[in-house]
Design an enzyme around this catalytic site. Structure first.
Site, PDB file in Angstrom:
ATOM      1  N   VAL A  31      -5.562  -4.815   6.843  1.00 42.31           N
ATOM      2  CA  VAL A  31      -5.437  -3.414   6.590  1.00 42.31           C
ATOM      3  C   VAL A  31      -4.774  -2.594   5.100  1.00 42.31           C
ATOM      4  O   VAL A  31      -4.699  -2.026   5.396  1.00 42.31           O
ATOM      5  CB  VAL A  31      -4.548  -2.745   7.974  1.00 42.31           C
ATOM      6  CG1 VAL A  31      -5.411  -2.648   8.988  1.00 42.31           C
ATOM      7  CG2 VAL A  31      -3.418  -2.776   8.284  1.00 42.31           C
ATOM      8  N   GLY A  32      -4.351  -3.938   4.770  1.00 38.75           N
ATOM      9  CA  GLY A  32      -2.812  -3.159   4.005  1.00 38.75           C
ATOM     10  C   GLY A  32      -3.951  -2.854   2.312  1.00 38.75           C
ATOM     11  O   GLY A  32      -3.145  -1.690   1.489  1.00 38.75           O
ATOM     12  N   GLU A  33      -5.117  -3.122   2.053  1.00 38.96           N
ATOM     13  CA  GLU A  33      -5.703  -2.315   0.852  1.00 38.96           C
ATOM     14  C   GLU A  33      -6.461  -2.101   1.173  1.00 38.96           C
ATOM     15  O   GLU A  33      -6.664  -0.395   0.701  1.00 38.96           O
ATOM     16  CB  GLU A  33      -6.284  -3.828   0.396  1.00 38.96           C
ATOM     17  CG  GLU A  33      -5.489  -4.532   0.041  1.00 38.96           C
ATOM     18  CD  GLU A  33      -6.073  -6.087  -1.438  1.00 38.96           C
ATOM     19  OE1 GLU A  33      -5.042  -6.128  -2.503  1.00 38.96           O
ATOM     20  OE2 GLU A  33      -6.810  -6.027  -1.053  1.00 38.96           O
TER      21      GLU A  33
ATOM     22  N   LYS B 233      -8.349  -8.860  10.796  1.00 41.86           N
ATOM     23  CA  LYS B 233      -9.081  -9.097   9.213  1.00 41.86           C
ATOM     24  C   LYS B 233      -7.662  -8.246   8.598  1.00 41.86           C
ATOM     25  O   LYS B 233      -7.067  -8.408   8.959  1.00 41.86           O
ATOM     26  CB  LYS B 233     -10.084  -7.997   9.017  1.00 41.86           C
ATOM     27  CG  LYS B 233     -11.516  -8.782  10.023  1.00 41.86           C
ATOM     28  CD  LYS B 233     -12.756  -8.596   9.587  1.00 41.86           C
ATOM     29  CE  LYS B 233     -13.452  -7.284  10.310  1.00 41.86           C
ATOM     30  NZ  LYS B 233     -14.712  -6.849  10.757  1.00 41.86           N
TER      31      LYS B 233
ATOM     32  N   LEU C 254      -2.977  -7.509  14.880  1.00 39.11           N
ATOM     33  CA  LEU C 254      -1.681  -7.888  15.692  1.00 39.11           C
ATOM     34  C   LEU C 254      -0.692  -7.471  15.439  1.00 39.11           C
ATOM     35  O   LEU C 254      -0.214  -8.088  17.123  1.00 39.11           O
ATOM     36  CB  LEU C 254      -1.782  -9.625  14.304  1.00 39.11           C
ATOM     37  CG  LEU C 254      -2.898  -9.991  13.817  1.00 39.11           C
ATOM     38  CD1 LEU C 254      -2.850 -10.532  12.451  1.00 39.11           C
ATOM     39  CD2 LEU C 254      -3.245 -10.550  15.526  1.00 39.11           C
TER      40      LEU C 254
ATOM     41  N   ILE D 179       5.584  -9.565   1.557  1.00 39.92           N
ATOM     42  CA  ILE D 179       6.063  -8.592   0.661  1.00 39.92           C
ATOM     43  C   ILE D 179       6.068  -7.628   1.374  1.00 39.92           C
ATOM     44  O   ILE D 179       6.413  -6.103   0.583  1.00 39.92           O
ATOM     45  CB  ILE D 179       4.805  -8.310  -0.272  1.00 39.92           C
ATOM     46  CG1 ILE D 179       3.698  -7.863   0.487  1.00 39.92           C
ATOM     47  CG2 ILE D 179       4.285  -9.978  -0.877  1.00 39.92           C
ATOM     48  CD1 ILE D 179       2.278  -7.558  -0.455  1.00 39.92           C
ATOM     49  N   GLY D 180       6.481  -6.890   2.405  1.00 37.95           N
ATOM     50  CA  GLY D 180       7.024  -5.665   2.728  1.00 37.95           C
ATOM     51  C   GLY D 180       5.841  -5.223   3.859  1.00 37.95           C
ATOM     52  O   GLY D 180       6.313  -4.653   4.713  1.00 37.95           O
TER      53      GLY D 180
ATOM     54  N   GLN E 181       1.397  -0.387   7.278  1.00 38.95           N
ATOM     55  CA  GLN E 181       0.638  -0.721   5.748  1.00 38.95           C
ATOM     56  C   GLN E 181      -0.139   0.370   5.371  1.00 38.95           C
ATOM     57  O   GLN E 181      -0.487   0.309   4.578  1.00 38.95           O
ATOM     58  CB  GLN E 181       0.329  -1.687   6.242  1.00 38.95           C
ATOM     59  CG  GLN E 181       0.480  -3.026   5.614  1.00 38.95           C
ATOM     60  CD  GLN E 181       0.643  -3.615   4.225  1.00 38.95           C
ATOM     61  OE1 GLN E 181       0.152  -3.830   3.829  1.00 38.95           O
ATOM     62  NE2 GLN E 181       2.330  -3.225   4.690  1.00 38.95           N
TER      63      GLN E 181
HETATM   64 MO1  MOS Z   1      -3.671  -7.862  -4.170  1.00 44.02          MO
HETATM   65  S1  MOS Z   1      -3.958  -6.956  -5.527  1.00 44.02           S
HETATM   66  O1  MOS Z   1      -4.737  -9.629  -4.084  1.00 44.02           O
HETATM   67  O2  MOS Z   1      -2.129  -8.516  -4.133  1.00 44.02           O
END
Ligand code: MOS
Length: 732
Positions: A690-692, A688, A617, A468-469, A625
């Site tokens: 990191v995006g969130e 693990k 990674l 998703i980018g 991210q």
């Molecule tokens: Mo996320 S809110 O699980 O795309």
């Protein structure tokens, strides 16, 4: 492959390719316009039709009548679908409201019609000629008013308790009892929802923009009343999602229904002004936090209650989630309550739960540090815990929050911060620094992949994982390259196609670790298959420099492949051993702001994030991210708010002129540090997410910096200048 015990040394640990800052392998396609997003799929030999969606003009009630006589006669119109002439499409497990059909109106801009015409403009023009009569009902649109009647949610967010919170809070030396609010927020990703559907007999192909292929496919099949095998989904490139594309939306359903009715492929895009009220959003919260501590700063009581609203059948925003795990303290309680609202559906948006939860909790921690006369970094360190504080028998698989806070403080120059608010002035700017912890749970899910070695020595990976980018293409290629000992240009990656093995998809920051672990499993099988074919001893076989080696035997992979190539497929699945440990990701955000002393305008001067989130990674894509998430956090702190029209029940600022997101140019300096670690419990990849994590805590760090700059404590997001200006010092 079952992942049953903590990972030991494996081929990934060579870190010849994995862990390297490799540029996106899909970067060129994207920057040259050759990566086709959903709406851009175009076969010049096909006569497409274009669908324009009509949205309900009321928030609650029913359709009395829809008159399409005039619209049908408009130029170019092929067909018009109306909601009142069909039963609601069946819902899959993921949607709260029906996506189309029936007379009942549950929310403003619910899709009630689709005009299909030869051009987009003709469809849009004809849509204005559709006459709709409604029977409107009074709805509930105000969370603060509805919270008295809020109930315990049926699922997803149980109350929690440990020790005796009430007593511990009552006798605590220093206490805080404050209420914080976060507004409804919009994902507002770059690419709006869009789908193209084409039927071939009883089979339908849908090009769309989906974060998770398999659940979409399942739910689309349910909506269309066809067998899942008859639905083919394609979503190889996605212009962002942030959760809004986790689940099937109206564009895909309507494109498929429209294509069937029109007898030709149909393209449906949701326009930007339609997104905010037709799709989902992050629900607003009201959060009460109580903390008690002894005079040394040890927390003895911590309580967090959260209220949010949703349509009937929808879930709560689980904003108390992190408070159960982040800090020590014997007396604990959390409570989540859900109010019935008639606003559009609330659902997952980047770090659902923790993102708004930390917006509140991490201001509360700052306020407590103030009351205790402690440095906010030290206060957090004093209250670190290495075990789940509700269940002390459950340690964290790996936890280095303290390292994040210490490393960040050192790199940011935290010691130069003046703890007395309003004491640092730089011309017109009141300057301040703030800190917040970052926390987000780490989830793992089953994920599959297929890998093929061909006679050119090329490894092709196929999985329905999406990018998703985020960089999925690149880290998946790195994984396969590492496992098979080939350079990156000998790996091809195919994603986002429902014909490929089912993957984790992109959600809950679990995609990177889970999907590469699935590729790891498939590559492990391919290694075995190659060794077996050559009669090599698979116990001592190695893969390097494009060769397979065993003892003194070696062979180029191109040769090992033979004429037909070798293929292997597997899925990583997770054993129970992970339940004995709590898996989470950690970080610390440091922010310096300037607040204009005359106008109250807040400007970010610099930001730093330190993350402890397992093996990284690819530091380049991971950094992207995190800086993207930090930017999102700036919007969340300073400007983002879906403004509720409490009379008519809709989000009034439903475009990017009125819903203000932060952009790169708003932030002059951003830095990210990843602590060097590997979590053997997360997967064979030891990674693990990191995006969130990158978003969690950012807004609170900004709010705390604003307090340090001005002495003004704002507890209601966003921190717009009207909340500051009357309390700023006189101009001098
Ligand atoms: Mo996320 S809110 O699980 O795309």
């Amino acid at each position: 492959m079952r992942f049953d015990t903590p990972a030991t040394i494996n081929p990934i640990d060579q870190l010849k390719v994995v862990g390297k800052p490799i540029e996106r392998i899909d970067g060129q396609l994207k920057t040259t316009g050759r990566a086709h997003y959903a709406y851009e799929w175009h076969d010049p030999n096909v006569a497409y039709a274009y669908g324009y969606v009509i949205g309900s003009a009321i928030a609650k009630g029913r359709i009395a009548s829809m008159d399409i006589t005039e619209a049908k006669r408009a130029p170019g119109v092929f067909t018009i679908l109306t909601a009142d002439s069909m039963e609601p499409v069946k819902k899959g497990s993921a949607n709260t409201a029906s996506l189309f059909g029936g007379k009942e109106i549950q929310h403003y801009h619910q899709a009630i019609g689709l005009v299909v015409a030869e051009t987009f403009e003709q469809a849009r023009a004809a849509s204005y000629l559709v006459k709709v009569q409604y029977e409107a009902e009074k709805g509930a649109f105000d969370l603060a008013a509805a919270m008295q009647d809020a109930v315990k949610p049926g699922r997803g967010a149980p109350d929690s308790a440990a020790g005796d919170f009430d007593h511990a809070f009552a006798i605590a030396a220093i206490t805080l009892d404050e209420t914080y609010t976060t507004p409804d927020q919009s994902h507002s990703m770059m690419e709006p929802h869009a789908s193209i559907a084409a039927w071939n007999g009883d089979e339908v192909t849908v090009w769309t923009s989906s974060q998770m292929i398999n659940p979409w496919r399942r739910d689309l099949a349910i909506a269309l009343g066809v067998d899942k095998e008859k639905v083919h989904l394609m979503s190889p490139f996605i212009g962002g999602g942030f959760g809004s594309k986790l689940f099937l939306r109206a564009d895909a359903v309507l494109a498929a229904l429209g294509a069937k009715a029109a007898g030709r492929p149909v393209k449906v895009a949701l326009t930007r002004p339609f997104l905010m009220n037709n799709t989902t959003h992050r629900p607003a919260t009201i959060q009460r936090i109580r903390i008690g501590a002894d005079r040394d700063g040890k927390i003895t009581a911590i309580g967090h209650e959260s209220w949010s609203g949703n349509l009937k059948g929808g879930g709560p925003e689980n904003a108390v989630q992190q408070t159960r795990l982040l800090y020590a303290g014997a007396g604990r309680m959390t409570r989540t309550r859900l109010a019935a609202l008639d606003l559009p559906e609330g659902n997952a948006m980047r770090a659902p739960g923790e993102a708004p939860g930390l917006m509140a909790l991490e201001i509360a921690m700052d306020e407590m540090a103030d009351r205790l006369g402690l440095d906010p970094v030290e206060f957090r360190i004093i209250n670190d815990t290495q075990v789940d504080p509700e269940n002390p028998d459950r340690p964290f698989s790996h936890r280095n929050l303290v390292g994040c806070l210490r490393t960040g403080a050192e790199h940011f120059g935290w010691e130069t911060r003046n703890s007395r608010p309003g004491s640092h002035r730089d011309g017109q700017w009141l300057v301040g620094m703030g800190v917040a912890s970052a926390f987000r749970n780490n989830m793992v899910v089953a994920s599959g992949a297929r890998v093929m070695l061909d006679r050119d020595g090329v490894i092709t990976v196929e999985t329905d994982m999406t990018d998703i980018g985020t960089g999925s293409y690149t880290i998946i290629a790195q994984t396969a390259a590492e496992m098979l000992g080939v350079p990156m240009d000998k790996v091809a990656v195919q994603l986002g196609d429902s014909r490929f093995p089912v993957s984790a998809g992109s959600g809950g920051q679990r995609g990177a670790n889970s999907s590469t672990a699935g590729v790891y499993a498939a590559c492990a099988k391919l290694r075995e298959a190659i060794a077996q074919k050559l009669g090599f001893n698979s116990a001592d076989v190695t893969f390097a420099d494009g060769e397979v080696r065993s003892g003194n035997r070696r062979m180029p992979l191109s040769q090992a492949a033979g004429q037909d190539g070798i293929i292997a497929e597997d899925t990583i699945e997770y054993g129970d051993f992970q339940n004995t440990h709590q898996q989470s990701t950690f970080g610390a955000h440091f922010v310096e702001v300037g607040v204009d002393v005359a106008t109250g305008e807040t400007r970010i001067r610099r930001m730093l994030a330190v993350c402890a989130a397992g093996r990284i990674l690819n530091p380049l894509t991971a950094r992207s991210q995190v800086i993207g998430a930090m930017t999102m956090g700036v919007g969340g702190a300073l400007s983002e708010e879906l403004a509720v029209d409490r009379t008519r029940g809709f989000f009034a600022n439903h475009d990017l002129a009125g819903y203000e997101v932060a952009v790169h140019a708003d932030i002059p300096h951003q830095e990210v540090i990843f602590l060097d670690e590997a979590d053997p419990m997360s997967s064979p990849m030891k990674a693990k997410g990191v995006g969130e994590l990158g978003l969690c805590g950012v807004a609170a760090a900004i709010a705390n910096a604003v307090h340090n700059a001005t002495g003004v404590r704002v507890r209601n997001y966003p921190l717009t200048l009207d909340k500051l200006i009357h309390q700023l010092p006189e101009l001098s």
